[in-house]
Design an enzyme around this catalytic site. Structure first.
Site, PDB file in Angstrom:
ATOM      1  N   ASP A  54       0.754  -1.633  -0.121  1.00 27.74           N
ATOM      2  CA  ASP A  54      -0.403   0.123   0.140  1.00 27.74           C
ATOM      3  C   ASP A  54       0.943   1.262  -0.232  1.00 27.74           C
ATOM      4  OD1 ASP A  54      -1.721  -1.366  -0.316  1.00 27.74           O
ATOM      5  OD2 ASP A  54      -2.353  -1.230   1.827  1.00 27.74           O
ATOM      6  N   ASP A 111       0.771   4.523  -2.255  1.00 31.70           N
ATOM      7  CA  ASP A 111       0.467   5.640  -1.754  1.00 31.70           C
ATOM      8  C   ASP A 111       1.685   6.442  -2.998  1.00 31.70           C
ATOM      9  OD1 ASP A 111      -1.415   4.412  -0.887  1.00 31.70           O
ATOM     10  OD2 ASP A 111      -0.275   4.894   1.342  1.00 31.70           O
ATOM     11  N   SER A 156     -35.460  -7.012 -16.834  1.00 33.00           N
ATOM     12  CA  SER A 156     -35.547  -7.953 -16.038  1.00 33.00           C
ATOM     13  C   SER A 156     -35.916  -8.786 -17.065  1.00 33.00           C
ATOM     14  CB  SER A 156     -36.958  -7.538 -14.766  1.00 33.00           C
ATOM     15  OG  SER A 156     -38.095  -7.490 -15.786  1.00 33.00           O
ATOM     16  N   LEU A 157     -35.633  -9.575 -15.992  1.00 37.42           N
ATOM     17  CA  LEU A 157     -35.980 -11.543 -16.307  1.00 37.42           C
ATOM     18  C   LEU A 157     -37.244 -12.219 -15.993  1.00 37.42           C
ATOM     19  CD1 LEU A 157     -31.987 -12.613 -15.375  1.00 37.42           C
ATOM     20  CD2 LEU A 157     -33.033 -12.170 -17.832  1.00 37.42           C
ATOM     21  N   GLU A 192     -24.525 -17.627 -15.295  1.00 38.28           N
ATOM     22  CA  GLU A 192     -24.012 -16.867 -14.087  1.00 38.28           C
ATOM     23  C   GLU A 192     -25.057 -17.291 -13.102  1.00 38.28           C
ATOM     24  OE1 GLU A 192     -24.071 -13.431 -16.344  1.00 38.28           O
ATOM     25  OE2 GLU A 192     -23.330 -14.112 -17.744  1.00 38.28           O
ATOM     26  N   LYS A 248     -26.269 -14.800 -10.383  1.00 37.26           N
ATOM     27  CA  LYS A 248     -27.426 -13.870  -9.553  1.00 37.26           C
ATOM     28  C   LYS A 248     -27.242 -13.114  -9.210  1.00 37.26           C
ATOM     29  CE  LYS A 248     -32.005 -12.559 -10.900  1.00 37.26           C
ATOM     30  NZ  LYS A 248     -33.042 -11.428 -10.063  1.00 37.26           N
ATOM     31  N   ASP A 263     -27.324 -10.415  -5.919  1.00 34.40           N
ATOM     32  CA  ASP A 263     -28.691  -9.895  -5.133  1.00 34.40           C
ATOM     33  C   ASP A 263     -27.862  -7.930  -5.119  1.00 34.40           C
ATOM     34  OD1 ASP A 263     -30.585  -9.088  -4.870  1.00 34.40           O
ATOM     35  OD2 ASP A 263     -30.523 -10.458  -2.712  1.00 34.40           O
ATOM     36  N   ARG A 292     -30.259   1.887 -13.027  1.00 36.87           N
ATOM     37  CA  ARG A 292     -31.676   0.732 -14.215  1.00 36.87           C
ATOM     38  C   ARG A 292     -32.877   1.675 -13.851  1.00 36.87           C
ATOM     39  NH1 ARG A 292     -35.426  -2.434 -13.521  1.00 36.87           N
ATOM     40  NH2 ARG A 292     -36.513  -3.949 -15.075  1.00 36.87           N
ATOM     41  N   GLU A 337     -23.638  -5.628 -12.381  1.00 33.79           N
ATOM     42  CA  GLU A 337     -25.083  -5.291 -10.732  1.00 33.79           C
ATOM     43  C   GLU A 337     -23.489  -4.610 -10.136  1.00 33.79           C
ATOM     44  OE1 GLU A 337     -26.908  -6.507 -11.749  1.00 33.79           O
ATOM     45  OE2 GLU A 337     -28.337  -7.092  -9.578  1.00 33.79           O
ATOM     46  N   TYR A 356     -19.905  -5.192 -11.108  1.00 36.42           N
ATOM     47  CA  TYR A 356     -19.366  -7.094 -11.488  1.00 36.42           C
ATOM     48  C   TYR A 356     -20.057  -7.113 -12.705  1.00 36.42           C
ATOM     49  CZ  TYR A 356     -17.378  -9.454  -7.585  1.00 36.42           C
ATOM     50  OH  TYR A 356     -17.176 -10.375  -6.244  1.00 36.42           O
ATOM     51  N   LYS A 363     -28.384 -18.116 -19.779  1.00 37.14           N
ATOM     52  CA  LYS A 363     -28.533 -17.109 -20.385  1.00 37.14           C
ATOM     53  C   LYS A 363     -28.350 -18.159 -22.612  1.00 37.14           C
ATOM     54  CE  LYS A 363     -27.192 -12.858 -18.884  1.00 37.14           C
ATOM     55  NZ  LYS A 363     -26.311 -12.151 -18.500  1.00 37.14           N
ATOM     56  N   LYS A 368     -34.316 -18.121  -9.377  1.00 38.39           N
ATOM     57  CA  LYS A 368     -34.677 -18.205  -8.029  1.00 38.39           C
ATOM     58  C   LYS A 368     -34.012 -18.946  -6.980  1.00 38.39           C
ATOM     59  CE  LYS A 368     -36.224 -14.002  -7.253  1.00 38.39           C
ATOM     60  NZ  LYS A 368     -36.037 -12.640  -7.528  1.00 38.39           N
ATOM     61  N   CYS A 409     -30.096  -3.558  33.934  1.00 42.07           N
ATOM     62  CA  CYS A 409     -29.439  -4.584  33.386  1.00 42.07           C
ATOM     63  C   CYS A 409     -29.578  -5.717  33.537  1.00 42.07           C
ATOM     64  CB  CYS A 409     -27.655  -3.664  33.588  1.00 42.07           C
ATOM     65  SG  CYS A 409     -26.817  -5.188  33.076  1.00 42.07           S
ATOM     66  N   CYS A 433     -26.068  -6.939  35.982  1.00 38.33           N
ATOM     67  CA  CYS A 433     -26.084  -6.142  36.874  1.00 38.33           C
ATOM     68  C   CYS A 433     -26.822  -5.921  37.189  1.00 38.33           C
ATOM     69  CB  CYS A 433     -25.043  -5.402  36.332  1.00 38.33           C
ATOM     70  SG  CYS A 433     -24.672  -4.167  35.912  1.00 38.33           S
ATOM     71  N   CYS A 436     -26.027   0.284  29.870  1.00 35.15           N
ATOM     72  CA  CYS A 436     -25.634   0.311  31.552  1.00 35.15           C
ATOM     73  C   CYS A 436     -23.967   0.077  31.377  1.00 35.15           C
ATOM     74  CB  CYS A 436     -25.827  -1.439  31.441  1.00 35.15           C
ATOM     75  SG  CYS A 436     -25.122  -1.850  32.767  1.00 35.15           S
ATOM     76  N   CYS A 493     -19.764  -4.085  34.768  1.00 36.54           N
ATOM     77  CA  CYS A 493     -20.408  -5.177  34.290  1.00 36.54           C
ATOM     78  C   CYS A 493     -20.232  -6.254  34.079  1.00 36.54           C
ATOM     79  CB  CYS A 493     -21.649  -3.958  33.142  1.00 36.54           C
ATOM     80  SG  CYS A 493     -22.834  -5.498  32.654  1.00 36.54           S
TER      81      CYS A 493
HETATM   82  S1  IVH Z   1     -29.053  -9.919 -17.459  1.00 38.92           S
HETATM   83  C1  IVH Z   1     -32.351  -8.371 -20.121  1.00 38.92           C
HETATM   84  N1  IVH Z   1     -27.161 -11.705 -15.736  1.00 38.92           N
HETATM   85  O1  IVH Z   1     -31.113  -9.422 -11.976  1.00 38.92           O
HETATM   86  C2  IVH Z   1     -32.053  -8.517 -18.603  1.00 38.92           C
HETATM   87  N2  IVH Z   1     -28.843  -9.807 -14.594  1.00 38.92           N
HETATM   88  O2  IVH Z   1     -34.303 -10.072 -13.050  1.00 38.92           O
HETATM   89  C3  IVH Z   1     -30.839  -9.041 -17.995  1.00 38.92           C
HETATM   90  N3  IVH Z   1     -28.380  -9.717 -12.278  1.00 38.92           N
HETATM   91  O3  IVH Z   1     -31.794  -6.673 -13.907  1.00 38.92           O
HETATM   92  C4  IVH Z   1     -30.045  -9.098 -16.778  1.00 38.92           C
HETATM   93  N4  IVH Z   1     -27.476 -10.985 -11.522  1.00 38.92           N
HETATM   94  O4  IVH Z   1     -30.226  -6.683 -11.438  1.00 38.92           O
HETATM   95  C5  IVH Z   1     -27.871 -10.806 -15.327  1.00 38.92           C
HETATM   96  N5  IVH Z   1     -25.457 -12.201 -13.947  1.00 38.92           N
HETATM   97  C6  IVH Z   1     -26.568 -11.701 -14.279  1.00 38.92           C
HETATM   98  C7  IVH Z   1     -26.983 -10.656 -13.001  1.00 38.92           C
HETATM   99  C8  IVH Z   1     -28.833  -9.864 -13.305  1.00 38.92           C
HETATM  100  C9  IVH Z   1     -27.949 -10.198 -11.488  1.00 38.92           C
HETATM  101  C10 IVH Z   1     -29.819  -8.775 -12.333  1.00 38.92           C
HETATM  102  C11 IVH Z   1     -29.967  -7.632 -12.457  1.00 38.92           C
HETATM  103  C12 IVH Z   1     -31.574  -7.657 -13.556  1.00 38.92           C
HETATM  104  C13 IVH Z   1     -32.175  -8.717 -12.270  1.00 38.92           C
HETATM  105  C14 IVH Z   1     -33.434  -9.494 -13.396  1.00 38.92           C
END
Ligand code: IVH
Length: 735
Positions: free
Chosen positions: A37, A41, A86-87, A118, A120, A122, A146, A188, A238, A309, A333, A428, A431, A446, A451
């Site tokens: 580090d 620096d 979304s998916l 891949e 997913k 969160d 988004r 993400e 990521y 995918k 999920k 407490c 004590c 406390c 204690c």
């Molecule tokens: S692909 C066309 N890949 O999951 C939309 N999404 O439920 C394709 N997410 O809004 C999204 N990991 O925020 C994709 N490896 C991944 C993901 C991912 C997390 C989230 C993303 C998306 C949500 C969909």
């Protein structure tokens, strides 16, 4: 410095930037740094110095330009190149098979089908726009949330502080295909568990309600109006999509397959999640899902499923989209890590600083493969907010590393409401001393420094990995050390509850002592506090339950070794309220010795960067307590150094004259002045030829113009802090 072009500042600056980018990539993306580090620096300081000497050469994609954006009023609404969709979800094997069939039916039967799996993540999704010179490099232009999928918010200043987001990408590195000079990366943002825990510790220390889960914390962070705060949070990005940036194809996939895109992103310096698999059929997909499910608790960040995918972009095009989701991808999920159970009782725990935490004792329920029998209720306000009563059915949620918590009370015909109100104690639980709640705070405390619950937590904190790192000083050991003993020297431990947040301690607490103590307590406990640890002998320890000769010696060695722990960690270990690792480090650096910190007035403490009146008051109060002063005196006698290795000395800036102008991002004018003066520098009111440095913040006016015309070096706040940390001689050799 060997090659002649280094005499040209442009070349030297660009070389330093490349070097820094390389090391940032090693550190923040690949997790494998090659330099220390301090070396990093030094390089950064060299670049900053050059850039302050040649301000016209500063570019937004320089590694010096991550933080420094000023606090914002709000975020600009910005449309996406293509909607961020979304998916569709799959919850079981049947859902996956049905999707697989739909995909195959939409494609000519002669075509081979390949899937990419891949994890997913969160967190929350982000779109990053890059633009630059064809064939050379592209810089981060903006980062957009988004939002509603069509229009997001421009959070560029915050995104820039995420270290795994490259500010500059060498386009030539981007895969074999010739790439356009503008492109878009989608992915993400997540807050890793460790960063989440740290954040919640800080929030609790500041008397704020903890964030519910890492996703909420990440979402809150990315929309924070102060980039400085975002920079401290350690978000990670990521990448999972690489798209065209502008023109008619904007928002379309850039390469022929998703696997190529992921590889190109990786090569370009983005963090790409390594947990990826190619699958030809549903069985292979299920295999990957099982693997990821097993990994889930060990990843260090939250995931909530697997995304599958179609690999071929041509095939993706043929499948197209439904209203709001692609047909060529699906999210499998994981079962939600939540369950419904009954609240049986509430117990109250006294923590290290005296804070009382209500803990829910639940009818044990299996959640995501783990039995959950307890959950935190945080504080009295949280109990009131939930409106929870004993006997209620409650929804409980747990994350990978996150303490289980009660989300809500279930109210329906099958789940009758309990009748008993939860009575928050006034004494407490350990004590029996009266509890106190300070004005404006949520926690009851406390205040009894003797204690037993507090002392036991103090010892556990002292031994923790990031404090003295005394392995073996766990819950079971501390309980034995603090318990009175019978005539045979066997500790008479009253049954206590394991604290919630430490798996190790929870396991230790489930182990029953093998020999039950007999008779009455006739001997005092082996220790009464931290300092007594250092007087323990081997014979003391081997008399305890489950302590063999070898482990006794190991523990003694570790205790002994801890005497050489640096001042910052000792300070942190003392457990002053509001003094976390960072504040402890700042104090150690600023004052250089524990004596100096003890002697400091609240006003002197507040002169330290980031220390406000409340923290200063807490520190002063800590040292006013006799028990604490005795502890420090004993630590000194025991051979603790209690002085910082490297500190800001009174001659670090000796002979240098500074002028301050504008508003600095974190330091007040007085604090900056105090820091400079503490390091031996002089602060003057006006710029002249004798001025060595102008420290300039936002809205710097005529002083900046004058300094520029006189050729005075200009520093921003981070550069000033770096200068303060540098040793005097190093500083001179750079001039
Ligand atoms: S692909 C066309 N890949 O999951 C939309 N999404 O439920 C394709 N997410 O809004 C999204 N990991 O925020 C994709 N490896 C991944 C993901 C991912 C997390 C989230 C993303 C998306 C949500 C969909």
């Amino acid at each position: 410095m060997a090659s002649p072009e280094y005499h040209i500042p442009e070349a030297r600056i660009e070389a330093l930037r490349e070097d820094l980018r390389h090391h940032e990539h090693l550190y923040y993306v690949l997790d494998s740094p090659e330099i220390t580090d301090a070396q990093y620096d030094q390089k950064m300081l060299a670049l900053k110095t050059l850039e302050t000497e040649h301000p016209h050469l500063i570019t937004p994609d320089s590694p010096t330009q991550r933080v420094g954006g000023k606090p914002r009023e709000g975020f600009l609404k910005t449309p996406h190149s293509r909607p961020m969709l979304s998916l569709d979800n799959a919850y079981d094997e049947a859902d996956l098979r049905a999707w697989d069939t739909r995909v195959r039916e939409a494609l000519p039967s002669s075509e081979q089908v390949r899937f990419v799996c891949e994890v997913k993540l969160d967190g929350l999704s982000l779109a990053l726009h890059y633009a630059g010179e064809p064939g050379t490099h592209a810089s981060l232009l903006r980062g957009i949330t988004r939002g509603d999928g069509t229009i997001g918010e421009d959070v560029t200043s915050n995104v820039r502080t995420i270290r795994s987001v490259p500010l500059s990408v060498a386009v030539s590195k981007l895969a074999k295909a010739a790439l356009p000079n503008t492109f878009e990366v989608r992915g993400e943002v997540v807050l890793p568990h460790l960063a989440f825990q740290r954040l919640n510790e800080e929030r609790e220390a500041a008397g704020m309600a903890p964030a519910a889960n890492p996703r909420n914390a990440a979402a809150g962070t990315i929309r924070t109006l102060e980039p400085n705060i975002v920079a401290q949070r350690r978000l990670e990005f990521y990448a999972y999509f690489l798209l065209h940036g502008m023109g008619p194809n904007a928002g379309e996939m850039l390469l022929a397959t998703q696997t190529e895109a992921l590889e190109a992103l990786r090569q370009a310096g983005f963090r790409v999640n390594p947990n990826i698999a190619i699958a030809d059929d549903v069985d292979a997909i299920l295999g990957f899902i099982a693997k990821v499910d097993a990994l889930r608790d060990h990843l260090g960040y939250e995931i909530d499923g697997v995304v599958i995918k179609l690999d071929s972009v041509a095939q993706q095009r043929r499948l197209g989209f439904t209203g709001k989701a692609p047909r060529w991808a699906i999210a499998y999920k994981f079962a939600a890590r939540a369950g419904v159970t009954q609240l049986l009782a509430v117990s109250f725990q006294t923590g290290r600083t005296g804070k009382i935490t209500p803990v829910a004792n639940l009818n044990p329920v299996l959640i995501g493969g783990t039995t959950v029998a307890r959950a935190t209720l945080h504080n009295a306000d949280e109990i009131a907010r939930l409106g929870v009563r004993i006997g209620d059915f409650v929804q409980v949620e747990r994350g990978g590393d996150v303490i289980p918590k009660i989300i809500q009370v279930i109210e329906d015909a099958t789940h009758p409401r309990g009748a008993t109100e939860i009575a928050f104690p006034t004494l407490c639980p350990r004590c029996n001393q009266p509890l106190l709640k300070a004005e404006g705070e949520v926690d009851w405390r406390c205040l009894n420094t003797e204690c037993p619950a507090r002392i036991s937590e103090e010892l556990l904190h002292w031994g923790a990995r990031n404090v003295m790192n005394i392995e073996g000083l766990g819950d079971a050991m501390v309980a034995q050390l603090l318990a009175p003993r019978d005539a045979d020297g066997v500790a008479m431990i009253a049954p206590t509850e394991a604290p919630l947040d430490d798996e190790e301690q929870a396991i230790a607490a489930t182990l029953e002592p093998t020999a039950k103590p007999t008779g009455k307590p006739t001997q005092p406990p082996l220790i009464r506090g931290i300092a007594d640890l250092y007087t323990l002998s081997k014979s003391d320890l081997v008399a305890l339950e489950r302590v063999a000769d070898k482990s006794a010696q190991a523990l003694l060695d570790q205790i002994d070794r801890s005497r050489s722990t640096p001042l910052a960690r000792v300070l942190f270990g003392l457990g002053m309220r509001f003094v976390g690792e960072r504040t402890a480090t700042l104090l150690a650096q600023h004052f250089g010795s524990l004596d100096a910190i003890m002697a400091a007035t609240p006003a002197e403490l507040e002169a330290v960067n980031e220390i406000g009146p409340r923290v200063a008051e807490s520190i002063s109060e800590f040292f006013s307590i006799e028990r604490n002063r005795n502890l420090i005196a004993r630590l000194k006698d025991l051979g603790f150094t209690l002085a910082a290795e490297k500190r800001i000395t009174t001659d670090t800036l000796a002979g240098l004259t500074f002028v301050l102008t504008g508003t600095l991002p974190t330091l007040t004018r007085e604090a900056a002045k105090a820091l400079i003066e503490a390091a031996g520098g002089r602060v003057s009111g006006s710029v002249s030829k004798k001025t060595d440095y102008l420290v300039a913040g936002e809205e710097a006016g005529s002083k900046l113009d004058k300094a520029t015309s006189l050729g005075v070096k200009i520093l921003d706040e981070p550069a000033l802090l770096l200068l303060l940390e540098a040793e005097g001689p190093t500083l001179k050799s750079q001039e």
